[in-house]
Scaffold this active site. Structure first.
Site: not given
Ligand code: NAD
Length: 484
Positions: A184, A236, A240, A258, A292, A391
């Site tokens: 997804k 993400g 979340a 992650e 990230c 962040e």
């Molecule tokens: P987000 O958490 O808003 O969304 C990420 C994904 O999760 C999307 O597909 C979203 O639709 C889904 N999602 C959101 N809430 C959910 C829930 N409660 N249940 C299931 N799915 C859910 O993040 P974003 O804004 O898309 O990405 C940015 C974030 O990701 C930043 O905080 C960044 O640091 C982090 N990130 C971490 C890494 C890592 O490897 N540690 C890598 C890249 C990004």
């Protein structure tokens, strides 16, 4: 401006990819993907509902016995074909993802273009190398065979910032392990996710082994809780990730998370400042700061504080901002209008706190289309400030002074996050000694770059578990000991 590769004007993907078929979303919902640099609709993708999730999970379950039942060599051969189909699409995929999220093409060609096929090839090779049974002399009896079995159906949920790499970090080890996958992706980058489906079809992966369902958070949340899912792999935001971790805890469902970061670059008093400046864009502002592991906190020794502030300011002010498809561009637009507002709000927080703005601090002059923010540096920031603790996920750096190595390490570790970090020093042994004391999952010395063969992940609010390397396959396997 020189555009790197030809790409279609719009890209419409009206269907979901379930059980090897193109299927119209049950609720008929769609999502418009907006091009970050032009603010116009790049294309429309299907958006999955809970009914579609049910169908995809059922397809993944049906495909599981056949896929896990294949020999390791058979699976590796199938993955090699999949990798080669991904590689054949690398250039157009890189362009598509750059148009979706604003990533400079010079980065996207690797991160979105070639990295996925490299990961699939890497795990196919690992599968070949580890195909033999692990037979151990038993402490009590004759021998014990330790088998590694796939955990089952994997829900892979990914963000928009490195959409291809982060999906491949899950798909590649999961498929190699013998799991089946429901991916997804984020709605912001729904279009590039279809490349995995196209490549799966072209490679002849069995129906249901990989399913692709763009959708919003509710779709993700429904997938995480689904009784047909055996494991969740999530990248993400930390909020979340916490919500998903809670659900998986209740269900006793294995999960890798992650999450976010706020990593520090420690510039030591013997650092080569020209080397540090040359690495700054790639380490601290990579992907327009939407990374990230970006080292957005610069820790500078008081003995060289003015020199470090000058080096950071001059380097950042000289970066080339522009069209993400231009090979010369170092900083493109942010992914969405909302993301730009969030970053500009943080810049206001920095101003209101009285930090010293040395460059940037606004939308770049003369660019009125696309969600750009000028790369911004605040000096004299105490590590307790919001800008140093939270962040931002944009091109905003802070500079904080320190007195000695012990204080630098203490400041680096004074963070809710623990993902990355760098040490800049002319003395490798000193760099290693400092790296040892930084409480994060990864650290670079005079450089930062992920290694496909080494585990990547975080501690504290940066997450649980590891991706990449052999450690990145372990979460998709469970062991079974058979005693003889
Ligand atoms: P987000 O958490 O808003 O969304 C990420 C994904 O999760 C999307 O597909 C979203 O639709 C889904 N999602 C959101 N809430 C959910 C829930 N409660 N249940 C299931 N799915 C859910 O993040 P974003 O804004 O898309 O990405 C940015 C974030 O990701 C930043 O905080 C960044 O640091 C982090 N990130 C971490 C890494 C890592 O490897 N540690 C890598 C890249 C990004």
């Amino acid at each position: 401006m020189t555009t790197t590769f030809d790409s279609p004007i719009t890209v419409d993907r009206p269907d979901l990819f379930i059980a090897g078929e193109w299927v119209a979303p049950a609720g008929g919902a769609t999502v418009d993907v907006i091009e970050a640099a032009t603010e116009t609709v790049l294309g429309t993708a299907a958006s999955a509902s809970s009914t579609d999730v049910d169908a995809a999970v059922a397809a993944a379950r049906r495909a599981l016995p056949g896929w896990r039942g294949r020999s390791a060599v058979d699976r590796a051969v199938a993955l090699d074909r999949f990798a080669s189909e991904l590689r054949a699409r690398a250039k157009t995929t890189a362009v598509l993802a750059s148009r979706e999220n604003g990533m400079p093409i010079s980065l996207s060609i690797g991160a979105n273009g070639y990295a996925p096929s490299m990961m699939v090839s890497y795990y196919a090779q690992l599968l070949r190398e580890n195909a033999a049974d692990d037979i151990r002399p038993s402490a009590l009896g004759e021998r014990t065979v330790v088998r590694h079995e796939p955990v089952g159906v994997v829900a892979a949920i990914t963000p928009w910032n490195y959409p291809q790499s982060l999906a491949a970090m899950k798909i590649a080890p999961a498929l190699a392990a013998g799991c089946t996958v429901v991916l997804k992706p984020s709605p912001e980058t729904a279009l590039d996710a279809y490349v995995f489906a196209d490549a799966a079809v072209a490679a002849g992966l069995p129906a249901g082994v990989l399913n692709v369902l763009p959708g919003g958070r509710e779709t993700g949340a429904y997938l995480v809780e689904h009784p047909g899912v055996d494991k969740v792999a999530f990248t993400g935001s930390t909020p979340a990730g916490r919500a998903i971790g809670e659900v998986c805890g209740r269900l006793l469902r294995p999960v890798t998370l992650e999450l976010g970061g706020k990593s520090a670059s420690i510039v030591t008093d013997d650092a080569d400042l020209s080397l540090f400046a040359a690495g700054l864009a790639g380490v601290s502002l990579v992907n327009n700061g939407q990374t990230c592991h970006a080292c957005t906190r610069i820790l500078a020794p008081r003995s060289r504080y003015a020199d470090v502030v000058e080096a950071v300011t001059d380097t950042v002010a000289a970066l080339t901002i522009g069209d993400p498809l231009d090979k010369a561009t170092q900083l493109g637009p942010l992914v969405t209008q909302a993301q730009r507002s969030r970053v500009l709000d943080y810049i206001d927080v920095g101003r209101a706190a009285g930090h010293r703005l040395t460059t940037g601090g606004a939308v770049p002059h003369g660019i009125d289309t696309g969600w750009y923010v000028a790369p911004t540096v605040f000096a004299d920031v105490d590590n307790s400030a919001r800008l140093a603790q939270e962040e931002v996920f944009g091109p905003v750096l802070t500079i904080t002074p320190y007195t000695d190595d012990a204080e630098a390490i203490a400041i680096a570790n004074d963070s809710p996050y623990g993902l990355g970090g760098t040490v800049w020093t002319s003395d490798e042994a000193r760099g290693l000694a400092i790296a040892d004391r930084i409480h994060t999952g990864t650290v670079g010395v005079n450089h930062y770059g992920l290694d496909l063969a080494a585990p990547f992940g975080g501690v504290k609010a940066s997450g649980l578990g590891r991706e990449l390397g052999p450690e990145g396959m372990a979460p998709y396997l469970q062991t079974k000991s058979i005693y003889f």
